[in-house]
Design a protein around this motif. Sequence first.
Motif, mmCIF file in Angstrom:
data_model
loop_
_atom_site.group_PDB
_atom_site.id
_atom_site.type_symbol
_atom_site.label_atom_id
_atom_site.label_comp_id
_atom_site.label_asym_id
_atom_site.label_seq_id
_atom_site.Cartn_x
_atom_site.Cartn_y
_atom_site.Cartn_z
ATOM 1 N N LEU A 1 -14.046 5.131 -1.974
ATOM 2 C CA LEU A 1 -13.556 3.712 -2.365
ATOM 3 C C LEU A 1 -13.595 3.528 -3.839
ATOM 4 O O LEU A 1 -14.854 3.671 -4.138
ATOM 5 C CB LEU A 1 -14.328 2.908 -1.283
ATOM 6 N N TYR A 2 -12.765 2.985 -4.173
ATOM 7 C CA TYR A 2 -12.806 2.741 -5.486
ATOM 8 C C TYR A 2 -12.159 1.193 -5.977
ATOM 9 O O TYR A 2 -11.039 1.048 -5.244
ATOM 10 C CB TYR A 2 -11.952 3.703 -6.706
ATOM 11 N N ASP A 3 -12.706 0.472 -6.650
ATOM 12 C CA ASP A 3 -11.998 -0.996 -7.147
ATOM 13 C C ASP A 3 -11.474 -0.301 -8.337
ATOM 14 O O ASP A 3 -11.967 -0.126 -9.437
ATOM 15 C CB ASP A 3 -13.067 -1.757 -7.472
ATOM 16 N N LEU A 4 -9.911 -0.277 -8.503
ATOM 17 C CA LEU A 4 -9.267 0.198 -9.473
ATOM 18 C C LEU A 4 -9.277 -0.628 -10.636
ATOM 19 O O LEU A 4 -8.899 -0.470 -11.812
ATOM 20 C CB LEU A 4 -8.088 0.705 -8.969
ATOM 21 N N ARG A 5 -9.463 -2.196 -10.320
ATOM 22 C CA ARG A 5 -9.577 -3.023 -11.436
ATOM 23 C C ARG A 5 -10.746 -2.918 -12.462
ATOM 24 O O ARG A 5 -10.462 -2.858 -13.793
ATOM 25 C CB ARG A 5 -9.657 -4.382 -10.849
ATOM 26 N N ASP A 6 -11.667 -2.598 -11.882
ATOM 27 C CA ASP A 6 -13.026 -2.309 -12.785
ATOM 28 C C ASP A 6 -13.414 -0.694 -13.073
ATOM 29 O O ASP A 6 -13.989 -0.247 -13.910
ATOM 30 C CB ASP A 6 -14.249 -2.851 -12.006
ATOM 31 N N ASP A 7 -12.617 -0.100 -12.302
ATOM 32 C CA ASP A 7 -12.784 1.514 -12.254
ATOM 33 C C ASP A 7 -11.665 2.355 -12.248
ATOM 34 O O ASP A 7 -11.287 3.058 -11.161
ATOM 35 C CB ASP A 7 -13.903 1.914 -11.359
ATOM 36 N N PRO A 8 -10.524 2.193 -13.215
ATOM 37 C CA PRO A 8 -9.371 2.806 -13.037
ATOM 38 C C PRO A 8 -9.375 4.556 -12.905
ATOM 39 O O PRO A 8 -8.659 5.100 -12.657
ATOM 40 C CB PRO A 8 -8.695 2.295 -14.435
ATOM 41 N N LEU A 9 -10.556 5.030 -13.467
ATOM 42 C CA LEU A 9 -10.673 6.310 -13.557
ATOM 43 C C LEU A 9 -11.606 6.993 -12.541
ATOM 44 O O LEU A 9 -11.520 8.183 -12.386
ATOM 45 C CB LEU A 9 -11.461 6.895 -14.882
ATOM 46 N N ALA B 1 0.945 -1.140 0.018
ATOM 47 C CA ALA B 1 -0.007 -0.107 0.067
ATOM 48 C C ALA B 1 0.791 1.279 -0.117
ATOM 49 O O ALA B 1 1.907 1.186 0.522
ATOM 50 C CB ALA B 1 -1.031 0.011 1.311
ATOM 51 N N VAL B 2 0.418 2.247 -0.623
ATOM 52 C CA VAL B 2 1.118 3.577 -0.793
ATOM 53 C C VAL B 2 0.023 4.677 -0.198
ATOM 54 O O VAL B 2 -1.113 4.336 -0.232
ATOM 55 C CB VAL B 2 1.680 3.940 -2.089
ATOM 56 N N GLU C 1 -10.455 -2.994 6.259
ATOM 57 C CA GLU C 1 -8.971 -3.328 5.869
ATOM 58 C C GLU C 1 -8.223 -2.116 5.626
ATOM 59 O O GLU C 1 -7.070 -1.938 5.884
ATOM 60 C CB GLU C 1 -8.847 -4.468 4.908
ATOM 61 N N LEU C 2 -8.635 -1.276 4.676
ATOM 62 C CA LEU C 2 -7.660 -0.224 4.327
ATOM 63 C C LEU C 2 -7.708 0.677 5.365
ATOM 64 O O LEU C 2 -6.869 1.644 5.431
ATOM 65 C CB LEU C 2 -8.393 0.394 2.956
ATOM 66 N N HIS D 1 -7.341 -1.368 -5.086
ATOM 67 C CA HIS D 1 -8.045 -0.425 -4.304
ATOM 68 C C HIS D 1 -7.654 0.890 -3.755
ATOM 69 O O HIS D 1 -6.342 0.794 -3.593
ATOM 70 C CB HIS D 1 -8.895 -1.085 -3.099
ATOM 71 N N LYS D 2 -8.568 1.732 -3.890
ATOM 72 C CA LYS D 2 -8.222 3.213 -3.104
ATOM 73 C C LYS D 2 -9.089 3.654 -2.069
ATOM 74 O O LYS D 2 -10.401 3.641 -2.460
ATOM 75 C CB LYS D 2 -7.890 4.330 -3.986
ATOM 76 N N LEU D 3 -9.131 4.096 -1.010
ATOM 77 C CA LEU D 3 -9.675 4.372 0.073
ATOM 78 C C LEU D 3 -9.267 6.094 0.135
ATOM 79 O O LEU D 3 -8.071 6.262 0.615
ATOM 80 C CB LEU D 3 -9.764 3.587 1.321
#
Length: 240
Positions: A175-183, A103-104, A200-201, A156-158
């Motif tokens: 909260l984004y699922d970057l695999r399905d929603d990279p934008l 994670a970053v 978790e995040l 994912h990003k939170l």
Amino acid sequence: RAVDDSPALKASTSVLVFSDHGDYAGDYGLVEKWPSGLEDVLTRVPLLVRTPGGSAGVVSEPIQLFDIVPTLLELAGVPAEHVHFGSSFLPQLHGAPAEVGRAVFAEGGFGTHEPRSHEGYGGMPSEFSDYYPKVAQQQSYPLSVCRAVSVRTAHHKLVLRSDPSVADESLVHELYDLRDDPLELSNLYGEVNMSAITAELRSRLLRWYIQTSDTAPRRMDPRDGDYEWPQPYAARTART
């Protein structure tokens, strides 16, 4: 090119090209940048590295700009003499697999209790200035630039926001699922089926703050010295 033209330099010189931040270039209908903006278009920047003996390839797991300093120190064989929270990615430059699940983190923004930090505090620009809308937004709606922090993995990003003037629940979290929603167009925060990922995040974010929120001095302050403390104080300290 100067490095390429010199065999000695080419064999001993590492070259890094990177940026400090991105910009909105029409993304979301915006331009420039925003102090608390944490979208990938602002926080995900180019990082190109060529180093002697390095392997060609792309590191797929997230890396932080924090990681550049420890990487350069290791390349130069210089031990770190300061407290830092980065990780050298030298092994990845030589073809080692990336750290899976890493994670970053990123943070920005200003609290409403610190108006001096908002653009326009010292005076507004001309209304004809390109910066006028941005500055006016911060002065008129300071919560729109409140403090924000993000934790991002490859998937994912939170993004969380907070300000002393309001309850956290009244602010927009993301909260984004970057695999399905990279934008980052479909905010999943609060979705029941995403509660485990959110928890978790949040936990990773809390651990990061606990581990990086303060540092002890690496070197003894010479003013500590061998001060001759008054005996009653010294005795009391010894007993405790």
